[in-house]
Design an enzyme around this catalytic site. Sequence first.
Site, PDB file in Angstrom:
ATOM      1  N   HIS A 190       0.826  -1.201   0.000  1.00  0.00           N
ATOM      2  CA  HIS A 190       0.000   0.000   0.000  1.00  0.00           C
ATOM      3  C   HIS A 190       0.864   1.255   0.000  1.00  0.00           C
ATOM      4  CE1 HIS A 190      -3.248  -2.629   2.141  1.00  0.00           C
ATOM      5  NE2 HIS A 190      -3.142  -2.898   0.867  1.00  0.00           N
TER       6      HIS A 190
ATOM      7  N   GLU B 222      -6.107  -6.758  -6.490  1.00  0.00           N
ATOM      8  CA  GLU B 222      -4.692  -6.423  -6.599  1.00  0.00           C
ATOM      9  C   GLU B 222      -4.034  -7.363  -7.597  1.00  0.00           C
ATOM     10  OE1 GLU B 222      -2.903  -5.321  -2.648  1.00  0.00           O
ATOM     11  OE2 GLU B 222      -4.812  -6.148  -1.955  1.00  0.00           O
TER      12      GLU B 222
ATOM     13  N   GLU C 231      -3.881 -13.762  -0.908  1.00  0.00           N
ATOM     14  CA  GLU C 231      -3.074 -12.698  -1.497  1.00  0.00           C
ATOM     15  C   GLU C 231      -1.609 -12.771  -1.068  1.00  0.00           C
ATOM     16  OE1 GLU C 231      -3.804  -8.776   0.337  1.00  0.00           O
ATOM     17  OE2 GLU C 231      -5.608  -9.671   1.183  1.00  0.00           O
TER      18      GLU C 231
END
Length: 201
Positions: A31, A61, A157
Amino acid sequence: MEREIAKRFPDAEYRDTWVWFQSGINTDGAHNPVTNRKLRHGDILSLNCFPMISGYYTALERTLFVGEVDDASMKVWQTNIDSHEFGMKLLRPGASCAEITMKINEFLAERQMLQYRTFGYGHSFGILSHYYGREAALELREDIDTVLEPGMVISMEPMLTIPEGMPGAGGYREHDIFVVTEDEPEDITHYPYGPAFNVVG
């Protein structure tokens, strides 16, 4: 993204909906803030779309590259994709967050890549606020013993970060959201990942 959400959900609230898009060295964190860095041929890219519709948040993402992928980067990218796909299969009722995490750790360790893992492998989705965050009890980390149940919504993720100056440097991250079911987890992201689709420009 906000215009499309407003078209589909005209009566919703759209608080804190954004896109983070980084390139090159700036991909080393999931981020990172955006910068005015100019794209270059062969750059690694990191895309993070984060819509929040009436307080319910989701995310997409992806790792991308500009023009082409060098061999070292391709090896890391494929390893991250492989761990992503391996992790998807582990999202079954009865498995604990810690158990899933340890299995992915072993998967990466066998490929000499565990040292490049940067954080947990997934987390819950639902109502979010910057004042109280999200549900910490559904994080794919070693210290979370929550057992998955049908109906839970969780991401897979994995992210590998290769330090600047090493071959394949950059942050590699794929992110899909799953609904845990009695059988196979249901992937509700429906956006392609990997080099066949995400080499752009």
